[in-house]
Design an enzyme around this catalytic site. Structure first.
Site, PDB file in Angstrom:
ATOM      1  CB  CYS A  36      -0.861  -0.127   1.100  1.00 13.28           C
ATOM      2  SG  CYS A  36      -0.320  -0.311   2.707  1.00 13.28           S
ATOM      3  CB  CYS A 107       1.297   9.388   6.515  1.00 13.89           C
ATOM      4  SG  CYS A 107       0.971   9.249   4.646  1.00 13.89           S
TER       5      CYS A 107
END
Lengths: 210, 392
Positions: A36, A107
């Site tokens: 990913c 993130c």
């Protein structure tokens, strides 16, 4: 148009703190995967008496936001007790970095999750954790609060992107309020699967679009 | 403090306009600004019409076409839209099946998908790991009711050049009624294009990837090929596209095409080859993406994957050092998904995330190549030290 990143983020990306591995760590955790495009590893050294994080290091494969958030999360956790460190959220990381672009918030979530998982692993190894609970709707929703709606930079439960969740015989079905050919549909599907698949009793995750 | 060096290596996206092109265009803003018109109008209009027709003639000659087979558009995207939608609807009496490759530019891909929503059937043909169309798959895709096939001449991301002539021959031998389109936007000026030799019916051109202006392109339409008009509003461009033509753009387009020389292309190739050689020598575990035979690769294109690192980091780091490149990484894309082109080539997500495209032009220098390699080596070293994927 200026760069989408704050000065602080760029500075930490170029010169990240607490980089590397700890030899014989008391706990470690990996979140994400190269597939990913984002992966964070956290290593912990914990004082057995005070339960304080005496050292923390990270490794990161991913974009600039990933590297910078992992750096900030390790700085926030260093010197804290495990209980204090558990309270660090992605919003703290986001704030410290002067605000991430919405599509990059995941993130920050990843780095914070890696920290939390490392703490959980420590507690598990040191007999501080109770028995494994079976996955239910509540647990799934809790995990989905860590999937970020890339359009808004908020979690998919809060933005009501996830309409409903069903858990049945190890199969989790997530109903998503988005067309299958929408810009971020592929990303949303992958992020949801990535969050739910590691659950110990989940065999299959189905993401159902409008 | 030294001023930050600026090294632009994103010439497949767009290029700097050549001064000679700009100078050729300026009079068409300052003096010759009338609307081009038919022979029964005022003198300025007629004069400008002549400038357009000269440009049309010059561009047609460059690709072995006749002037009346060229229509001017706002660029590659519009040309592709007209070719796919206008081409498919133009042949609707023969069927409703269209075929494209999996690595087409989005303007072809999305036009085809729209047609699929409107009742056409779409077949997408795969490519191999170097980005070459699988000819057998293309052959199998052709049907009696196929009306249009579109295959990109050269891929904008990995630089792979297709053998269009072979495909046209094959497709037409099965079903001669099929209209064959090729998107040669990235090839314009860089690679020899002869429509007669290729045998194509439609071919897309654009100006801004060869030091011409943005906002202007062309579509070659072979004489006799029926295209359904969909930009209404006047009879311009042989009644295929309404609207006032971009006169300075058209003049600049022709000029850019005219001045891009073989020597220039050889120079750019030389820079590209030097860069590749240095990258291989100085950085470990570098993978070349796209055609490995450099004769089958766009002269200005290099696409590399650096193992264990993610492309967006590389791009941002290089940007901080003044170097402009792009990546196929998900973190860089607007969909948060990795390059569909690399994925179609069978890449893993990880390899796609690590890809970086370097595309050169005549304005780059050997010194810039040295500087970029030095910075790049540093970036890759730094990021690999950070990477959990890179074992000790």
């Amino acid at each position: 148009m200026p760069l989408p990143y704050s000065k602080k983020l760029i500075e930490l990306f170029m010169n990240p703190k607490n980089v590397g591995e700890i030899e014989n760590p008391d706990a470690k955790a990996t979140e994400g995967s190269p597939a990913c495009g984002d992966m964070v590893q956290i290593f912990l050294k914990v004082d057995p008496e005070t339960k304080r994080i005496v050292d923390i290091k990270f490794k990161s494969y991913g974009c600039a936001s990933n590297i910078a958030t992992a750096s900030i999360v390790t700085e926030l956790a260093k010197g804290k007790t495990l209980e204090e460190a558990k309270k660090i959220t992605w919003k703290d990381a986001d704030r410290e970095l002067g605000g991430l672009p919405p599509v990059k918030v995941h993130c920050a979530v990843l780095a914070v999750d890696a920290l939390h998982t490392a703490i959980e692993n420590y507690e598990h190894q040191h007999g501080l954790l109770k028995e494994k609970k079976p996955t239910d709707k509540e647990k799934v929703i809790k995990r989905l609060k860590h999937v970020i709606d890339p359009r808004k930079g908020l979690d998919v439960i809060r933005t009501k992107l996830v309409k409903d969740v069903e858990v049945e015989n190890g199969v989790v079905r997530v109903y998503v309020d988005m067309e299958e050919d929408e810009q971020y549909a592929g990303n949303v599907r992958e992020e949801i699967i990535e969050r739910l698949e590691p659950l110990w009793d989940v065999k299959k995750v189905e993401v159902i679009f409008k | 403090m030294n001023e930050l060096k600026k090294v632009y290596l994103d010439n497949a996206a767009s290029t700097k306009v050549d001064d000679r092109v700009l100078e050729a265009m300026i009079p068409y803003f300052r003096e010759f600004y009338a609307v081009p018109s038919s022979e029964f109008s005022h003198s300025p209009g007629i004069q400008i019409k002549e400038a357009i027709e000269n440009a049309r003639e010059s561009i047609a000659k460059k690709i072995g076409a006749q002037a009346e087979e060229i229509i001017f558009t706002s660029g590659g995207t519009e040309s592709n839209n007209i070719a796919i939608k206008g081409g498919a609807y133009g042949q609707i009496d023969n069927g409703k099946h269209i075929v494209i490759s999996a690595i087409e530019h989005r303007s072809v891909l999305e036009s085809a998908k729209r047609l699929a929503k409107e009742g056409f059937e779409l077949t997408v043909v795969g490519v191999d790991e170097e980005g070459f169309i699988k000819i057998d798959e293309l052959k199998k895709a052709i049907r009696k009711d196929t009306v249009l096939v579109s295959v990109q001449f050269v891929n904008h991301e990995v630089g792979t050049i297709q053998n269009i002539k072979e495909m046209v021959n094959m497709v037409k031998s099965i079903n001669p009624k099929i209209i064959f389109h090729t998107d040669a936007a990235y090839a314009t000026g860089w690679i020899d294009l002869n429509v007669k030799d290729l045998g194509v019916d439609l071919l897309t051109l654009t100006a801004h990837k060869m030091h011409g202006p943005k906002g202007v392109g062309a579509l070659y339409i072979k004489k006799g090929v029926k295209i359904t008009k969909f930009i209404d509003g006047g009879f311009s461009e042989f009644n295929l596209r309404g609207g006032t033509p971009n006169v300075p753009g058209i003049v600049g387009f022709a000029k850019a095409f005219e001045i891009l020389s073989k020597d220039t292309i050889e120079y750019v190739k030389g820079l590209r080859d030097k860069f590749y050689e240095k990258a291989l020598n100085e950085i470990e575990e570098v993978r070349l993406n796209g055609a490995r035979d450099f004769e089958k690769r766009h002269p200005n294109n290099l696409n590399l994957s650096f193992k264990y690192v993610e492309g967006e980091s590389v791009v941002l780091y290089l940007d901080m050092k003044g170097i402009s490149v792009i990546t196929g990484s998900a973190c860089f894309s607007r969909t948060l998904e990795p390059s569909y082109i690399l994925m179609a080539m069978g890449y893993s997500h990880e390899d796609a995330h690590g890809s970086v495209r370097f595309t050169f032009s005549k304005f780059n220098t050997p010194e810039e190549i040295d500087y970029t390699i030095n910075v790049l080596k540093n970036v890759i070293d730094t990021l690999r030290r950070l990477s959990p994927l890179k074992g000790e």
